[in-house]
Design an enzyme around this catalytic site. Structure first.
Site, short mmCIF file in Angstrom:
data_model
loop_
_atom_site.label_atom_id
_atom_site.label_comp_id
_atom_site.label_asym_id
_atom_site.label_seq_id
_atom_site.Cartn_x
_atom_site.Cartn_y
_atom_site.Cartn_z
N ASP A 229 25.50 -6.43 -7.59
CA ASP A 229 24.20 -6.57 -7.77
C ASP A 229 23.24 -5.35 -7.67
O ASP A 229 23.70 -4.50 -8.44
CB ASP A 229 23.80 -7.88 -6.86
CG ASP A 229 22.31 -8.31 -7.11
OD1 ASP A 229 22.14 -9.46 -7.76
OD2 ASP A 229 21.42 -7.93 -6.55
N TYR A 365 12.44 -6.08 -7.90
CA TYR A 365 12.74 -6.54 -9.33
C TYR A 365 11.48 -6.18 -10.02
O TYR A 365 11.58 -5.46 -11.37
CB TYR A 365 12.66 -7.99 -9.05
CG TYR A 365 13.76 -8.86 -8.91
CD1 TYR A 365 14.75 -9.09 -9.85
CD2 TYR A 365 14.43 -8.75 -7.67
CE1 TYR A 365 15.96 -9.82 -9.78
CE2 TYR A 365 15.79 -9.26 -7.50
CZ TYR A 365 16.39 -9.70 -8.40
OH TYR A 365 17.85 -10.30 -8.22
N HIS A 421 29.60 -13.74 -7.86
CA HIS A 421 28.80 -12.58 -7.39
C HIS A 421 28.59 -11.97 -6.25
O HIS A 421 28.60 -10.93 -6.03
CB HIS A 421 27.25 -13.24 -7.99
CG HIS A 421 26.12 -12.40 -7.99
ND1 HIS A 421 26.02 -11.37 -9.05
CD2 HIS A 421 25.11 -12.12 -7.05
CE1 HIS A 421 24.94 -10.70 -8.85
NE2 HIS A 421 24.51 -10.94 -7.47
#
Length: 443
Positions: A229, A365, A421
Site C-alpha cells: 500500500d 491521499y 492486500h
C-alpha cells in the site's frame, strides 16, 4: 517464478552495521521521556532530547475518559436502514457491521493491544519539523540486515505485529540466523502517534526522504526497505531518490501499470488488444477497482476534510469505512472474519479513533494526488535492486511482464497462492519467507 541475482557485500560489513546501530540506538534509548495520549486525541510529548535530532522513548497511555467516551458514542448510534441488495455492492453490510460495533462497545478491550504495543521499544524523533513515532526492534543475531518497513492505509504498525519476531529472531521461527533483520517500523505522518502535518507538503516522496533520515539517525548507513500500500509507494520513491545506503526494496503492491494501459483504464475501456492472458487478468482487476471500488480514494483525493468530519465524530462511520476495505481487500471472499479476528479489526480501527487521525490520514491521499500519478502507475527504477511478491487477492495482480518494463534490476519476483492486500496481517509466515528470500542476495 523467482528471479535471483547474487551480490557479494560480505559478512564483515553487516557485522559492522549491527554494532554501529547498537551503539547509536543504545545511546538514545537511555534518554528519559514519555509520550501520553491527551484528551480529544493523542499528543506526543517528551523531555530530554538531543535538540531537534533527538530520539526520545515513547509509551502509549490512552486516558480512561477517552475509552468511556468511545463507548458512550457507540451506545448512542443511530443505525441506517439495511441495504436493499443481498451482497456488498452497496457497501458495508448492516448484518456484518452491527455485531462488530456492538462487541466494540461491550466486550472489546483496548488495553490489551496497548500493552502489546508498549512491550515494543517505541520512540519519537523530529524530522523536518514533525514528530515521527516508530518502533525499533534490534535482532539478537549479529550481522542482521537493517529493514525499514512501512504500513499503509487503513493500516498501522498493528498490521505488522505478527512479522516482528519472525523477522528479527528467525531461529525461533524455522529460519536461519543469517536471515535476521533489525526492524524500524515508522508511523506515517498524520497516522497513529506520529505528528499531524499542519501545512501541505508531506507527500509520499517527502515521507520517503524523512524515513531515510530516520534510518541514518538510528545508525544504519545501509539498509533495505519494504512495504505494501503506501509502504510500497514510499519504498519505490525511495528507490527513485536513490539515497546513499539504500541497498534494495521489496514491495507487495508494486507500481507497474504502463501509461498506455492507464489511458484505457481511465476511460473504463475493455482490455485492449495485445495483452497477454496474465496481463488481462491484471487489467480486469484494475478495471473493477477504478470503476467499482475507487469511491473511497476519490473522496480522500479530492475532499479529505469532508469525509474527515464523519471519521472524527462517529466511531461507527469510521468502522464502516475501514471494515469495507477489510472485506474488499482481504483474501476472504468478502468476509474478513475468516482471516482476521474481531479484536484484530477493532485494534486497527481503535488506533485511528483514539488518535483522531481519520482526517489527517485521509489527507495523505490528497497529498499523493497533488503530487501526481496513481497508486499502481509504473515507477521507473532502472538499477536499484527490486523484489516483488504478488498476493492473489491484492487489488491487482501485477504481471512480471509489466514489472520487467519498469524495474531494471529485479532480484526476486514470486506469485504466492494465498493472501491479500494486508499481507503481513493475513499471511505473516508467508510474507516473512518472501522478505527473507527477497533480500538474501543483498546481505
Amino acid at each position: 517464478m523467482s528471479t535471483t541475482e547474487t551480490t557479494d557485500h560480505g559478512p564483515g560489513r553487516r557485522r559492522f552495521l549491527g554494532l554501529a546501530a547498537g551503539v547509536a540506538a543504545g545511546a538514545q534509548i537511555g534518554l528519559p521521556g514519555q509520550a501520553r495520549a491527551a484528551t480529544g486525541g493523542t499528543t506526543a510529548t517528551g523531555t530530554a532530547a538531543h535538540g531537534g535530532a533527538g530520539v526520545r522513548p515513547f509509551r502509549i497511555k490512552v486516558p480512561q475518559r477517552d475509552l468511556a467516551d468511545l463507548r458512550r458514542r457507540l451506545r448512542a448510534t443511530r443505525w441506517p436502514d439495511e441495504e436493499t441488495v443481498g451482497d456488498r455492492s452497496q457497501g458495508a453490510q448492516l448484518a456484518k457491521l452491527r455485531p462488530l460495533v456492538e462487541y466494540w462497545g461491550t466486550g472489546y478491550s483496548w488495553r490489551r493491544i496497548e500493552a502489546r504495543l508498549n512491550a515494543l521499544p517505541q520512540f519519537i524523533t523530529e524530522v523536518d519539523g514533525l514528530d515521527i513515532q516508530f518502533a525499533h526492534i534490534r535482532s539478537p543475531h549479529s550481522g542482521a540486515l537493517p529493514l525499514l518497513m512501512t504500513h499503509g492505509w487503513p493500516g498501522s504498525i498493528i498490521e505488522l505485529l505478527k512479522v516482528i519476531d519472525p523477522l528479527t529472531n528467525p531461529t525461533a521461527h524455522g529460519g536461519r540466523a543469517e536471515d535476521a533483520f533489525h526492524l524500524v517500523l515508522p508511523t506515517m505522518p498524520g497516522y497513529g502517534f506520529s505528528g499531524k502535518p499542519t501545512a501541505v507538503g508531506w507527500n509520499p516522496a517527502h515521507m520517503a526522504s524523512a524515513f531515510h533520515t530516520l534510518m541514518l539517525r538510528l545508525g544504519y548507513p545501509e539498509y533495505v526497505s519494504q512495504g505494501g500500500d503506501w509502504g510500497a509507494i514510499i519504498s519505490e520513491l525511495l528507490a527513485v531518490q536513490q539515497p546513499k545506503g539504500l541497498l534494495g526494496i521489496h514491495v507487495n503492491m508494486p507500481g507497474t501499470v504502463p501509461k498506455d494501459v492507464l489511458r484505457h483504464l481511465r476511460n473504463f475501456d475493455p482490455a485492449p488488444a495485445g495483452l497477454s492472458a496474465r496481463e488481462k487478468i491484471a487489467y480486469d482487476r484494475l478495471l473493477h477497482f477504478y470503476r467499482d471500488g475507487f469511491g473511497y480514494a476519490a473522496m480522500m483525493n479530492q475532499s479529505p476534510q469532508t469525509i474527515g468530519y464523519a471519521l472524527a465524530d462517529s466511531p461507527v462511520a469510521m468502522a464502516a469505512y475501514y471494515y469495507d476495505k477489510f472485506a474488499e481487500w482481504t483474501d476472504s471472499g468478502g468476509e474478513p472474519e475468516k482471516v482476521l479476528t474481531r479484536d484484530e479489526m477493532l485494534d486497527a480501527i481503535s488506533l485511528y479513533w483514539l488518535t483522531n487521525t481519520g482526517t489527517s490520514s485521509s489527507r495523505s491521499y490528497w497529498e499523493g494526488a497533488q503530487a501526481g500519478g496513481g497508486p499502481f502507475d509504473a515507477v521507473a527504477i532502472p538499477s536499484l535492486p527490486v523484489a516483488v511478491t504478488v498476493f492473489p487477492a491484492e487489488i491487482y495482480r501485477a504481471p512480471l511482464s509489466w514489472g520487467e518494463r519498469t524495474f531494471g534490476n529485479i532480484i526476486h519476483w514470486n506469485e504466492v497462492d494465498k493472501g491479500g492486500h494486508f499481507a503481513a496481517w493475513e499471511q505473516p509466515q508467508l510474507l516473512t519467507q518472501e522478505v527473507r528470500a527477497a533480500f538474501r542476495s543483498l546481505r
